[in-house]
Design a protein around this motif. Structure first.
Motif, mmCIF file in Angstrom:
data_model
loop_
_atom_site.group_PDB
_atom_site.id
_atom_site.type_symbol
_atom_site.label_atom_id
_atom_site.label_comp_id
_atom_site.label_asym_id
_atom_site.label_seq_id
_atom_site.Cartn_x
_atom_site.Cartn_y
_atom_site.Cartn_z
ATOM 1 N N HIS A 1 51.014 42.950 36.360
ATOM 2 C CA HIS A 1 49.710 43.073 35.706
ATOM 3 C C HIS A 1 48.804 41.893 36.072
ATOM 4 C CE1 HIS A 1 46.907 44.278 32.492
ATOM 5 N NE2 HIS A 1 46.730 42.975 32.361
ATOM 6 N N SER A 2 49.347 40.680 35.994
ATOM 7 C CA SER A 2 48.562 39.489 36.325
ATOM 8 C C SER A 2 48.175 39.472 37.800
ATOM 9 C CB SER A 2 49.348 38.220 35.993
ATOM 10 O OG SER A 2 49.563 38.131 34.608
ATOM 11 N N VAL B 1 44.295 39.480 39.195
ATOM 12 C CA VAL B 1 43.769 38.456 40.097
ATOM 13 C C VAL B 1 43.225 39.092 41.375
ATOM 14 C CG1 VAL B 1 44.442 36.489 41.545
ATOM 15 C CG2 VAL B 1 45.119 36.568 39.133
ATOM 16 N N ILE B 2 43.966 40.032 41.925
ATOM 17 C CA ILE B 2 43.492 40.721 43.130
ATOM 18 C C ILE B 2 42.160 41.423 42.855
ATOM 19 C CG2 ILE B 2 43.967 42.671 44.674
ATOM 20 C CD1 ILE B 2 46.926 41.805 44.598
ATOM 21 N N ARG B 3 42.056 42.075 41.707
ATOM 22 C CA ARG B 3 40.808 42.755 41.332
ATOM 23 C C ARG B 3 39.681 41.744 41.169
ATOM 24 N NH1 ARG B 3 41.210 45.883 36.071
ATOM 25 N NH2 ARG B 3 41.005 43.790 35.273
ATOM 26 N N LEU C 1 39.306 38.993 42.630
ATOM 27 C CA LEU C 1 38.917 38.518 43.958
ATOM 28 C C LEU C 1 38.164 39.581 44.749
ATOM 29 C CD1 LEU C 1 42.159 36.582 44.969
ATOM 30 C CD2 LEU C 1 39.890 35.579 44.565
ATOM 31 N N GLY C 2 38.085 40.790 44.192
ATOM 32 C CA GLY C 2 37.400 41.870 44.896
ATOM 33 C C GLY C 2 38.186 42.388 46.087
ATOM 34 N N ARG C 3 39.501 42.237 46.024
ATOM 35 C CA ARG C 3 40.349 42.637 47.153
ATOM 36 C C ARG C 3 41.296 43.772 46.793
ATOM 37 N NH1 ARG C 3 39.430 39.670 51.873
ATOM 38 N NH2 ARG C 3 40.719 41.382 52.571
ATOM 39 N N THR C 4 40.817 44.744 46.027
ATOM 40 C CA THR C 4 41.691 45.855 45.647
ATOM 41 C C THR C 4 42.138 46.661 46.861
ATOM 42 O OG1 THR C 4 39.757 47.205 45.131
ATOM 43 C CG2 THR C 4 40.819 46.055 43.289
#
Length: 92
Positions: free
Chosen positions: A59-60, A64-66, A68-71
Motif C-alpha cells: 500500500h505504501s 509513493v509511486i502514485r 511521484l506520478g509514475r503509475t
C-alpha cells in the motif's frame, strides 16, 4: 545495479534496486522525503525505508509511486492476458 527480472537475485537486492529508482525519481522531481511523504499520505520514515530497500507495505509503495506520478511503472507488473477462460472452456 541488479537486474529486476533476475530470478536468482536475493529479494534484498531487488528491494535496494527499487529503492534506488524511487530515490532517483524523487530527487529528479526536486522533492525531499518529507514532501513526498506528505503527498503520498505516508510518513517520512516510510519513504526512507522504501528508498533504503528495508521494507514497507505494498500500500505504501503504491502510494509513493502514485505521488511521484509514475503509475506507469505499475503497468510493467501486469502480465498481458493471453488466455481467455471462456475460450478455453469452449474449446474443451
Amino acid at each position: 545495479m541488479v537486474e529486476l527480472f533476475d530470478r536468482q537475485s536475493p529479494v534484498e537486492h531487488l528491494e535496494r534496486s527499487l529503492g534506488e529508482q524511487l530515490r532517483a525519481e524523487r530527487v529528479r522531481q526536486r522533492l525531499d522525503q518529507e514532501e513526498l511523504a506528505k503527498a503520498a499520505g505516508v510518513t517520512r520514515a516510510v519513504v526512507s525505508r522504501l528508498e533504503n530497500g528495508t521494507g514497507a507495505t505494498v500500500h505504501s509503495l503504491l502510494a509513493v509511486i502514485r505521488a511521484l506520478g509514475r503509475t506507469g511503472w505499475i503497468e510493467t507488473f501486469k502480465p498481458a492476458v493471453t488466455v481467455r477462460p471462456l475460450e478455453v472452456l469452449r474449446s474443451a
